[in-house]
Scaffold this motif. Structure first.
Motif, PDB file in Angstrom:
ATOM      1  N   LEU A  59      36.889  44.691  46.243  1.00  0.00           N
ATOM      2  CA  LEU A  59      37.967  44.117  45.433  1.00  0.00           C
ATOM      3  C   LEU A  59      38.805  43.105  46.208  1.00  0.00           C
ATOM      4  N   ALA A  60      38.961  43.303  47.510  1.00  0.00           N
ATOM      5  CA  ALA A  60      39.683  42.320  48.339  1.00  0.00           C
ATOM      6  C   ALA A  60      38.894  41.020  48.416  1.00  0.00           C
ATOM      7  N   LEU A  61      37.580  41.133  48.613  1.00  0.00           N
ATOM      8  CA  LEU A  61      36.744  39.921  48.640  1.00  0.00           C
ATOM      9  C   LEU A  61      36.758  39.213  47.290  1.00  0.00           C
ATOM     10  N   GLY A  62      36.773  39.993  46.213  1.00  0.00           N
ATOM     11  CA  GLY A  62      36.840  39.399  44.879  1.00  0.00           C
ATOM     12  C   GLY A  62      38.142  38.658  44.648  1.00  0.00           C
ATOM     13  N   LEU A  63      39.218  39.245  45.101  1.00  0.00           N
ATOM     14  CA  LEU A  63      40.521  38.595  44.970  1.00  0.00           C
ATOM     15  C   LEU A  63      40.571  37.317  45.804  1.00  0.00           C
ATOM     16  N   LEU A  64      40.060  37.389  47.013  1.00  0.00           N
ATOM     17  CA  LEU A  64      40.012  36.211  47.878  1.00  0.00           C
ATOM     18  C   LEU A  64      39.140  35.113  47.267  1.00  0.00           C
ATOM     19  N   ALA A  65      37.987  35.495  46.746  1.00  0.00           N
ATOM     20  CA  ALA A  65      37.094  34.512  46.116  1.00  0.00           C
ATOM     21  C   ALA A  65      37.763  33.871  44.904  1.00  0.00           C
ATOM     22  N   GLN A  66      38.510  34.658  44.135  1.00  0.00           N
ATOM     23  CA  GLN A  66      39.198  34.106  42.964  1.00  0.00           C
ATOM     24  C   GLN A  66      40.220  33.057  43.384  1.00  0.00           C
ATOM     25  N   VAL A  67      40.926  33.317  44.460  1.00  0.00           N
ATOM     26  CA  VAL A  67      41.930  32.361  44.934  1.00  0.00           C
ATOM     27  C   VAL A  67      41.259  31.104  45.498  1.00  0.00           C
ATOM     28  N   VAL A  68      40.223  31.298  46.304  1.00  0.00           N
ATOM     29  CA  VAL A  68      39.565  30.159  46.956  1.00  0.00           C
ATOM     30  C   VAL A  68      38.793  29.300  45.951  1.00  0.00           C
ATOM     31  N   LEU A  69      38.143  29.949  44.989  1.00  0.00           N
ATOM     32  CA  LEU A  69      37.284  29.230  44.049  1.00  0.00           C
ATOM     33  C   LEU A  69      37.944  28.986  42.703  1.00  0.00           C
TER      34      LEU A  69
END
Length: 103
Positions: A59-69
């Protein structure tokens, strides 16, 4: 060019809709991430779900990916995968852990 006469308005509206969807998905992923931090490791194990550290990392990687992408729109394959993971957490894991607390 007048943005109120013709096709450019369609693209402007489409951009706002995509931005709105992206912001909503950002909120969903942030909520899933924060709620994944609250239960203890033992509660995850008692519910028979994936380990807490695994869910927190996903979920942390998903949140980070949402912000970056965020500029790529909500249908980017990476964002779709992490959106599914967040929804699985919210629909399956979170209620299973909550059921342990009630029961």
């Amino acid at each position: 060019m007048n943005y109120l006469s013709g096709a450019p308005v369609v693209f402007l509206v489409e951009g706002w809709i995509i931005l709105g969807i992206s912001v909503v998905l950002l909120g969903v992923k942030a909520f899933a991430f924060v709620t994944s931090l609250l239960p203890s490791t033992e509660e995850y194990e008692a519910a028979g779900k994936l380990a807490k550290i695994a869910w927190v990392l996903i979920l942390a990687l998903g949140l980070l990916a949402q912000v970056v992408l965020i500029g790529f729109g909500p249908i980017h394959p990476i964002q779709l995968g992490f959106t599914v993971a967040a929804l699985v957490f919210l629909a399956d894991v979170r209620p299973a852990i909550a059921g342990l607390r009630r029961g």
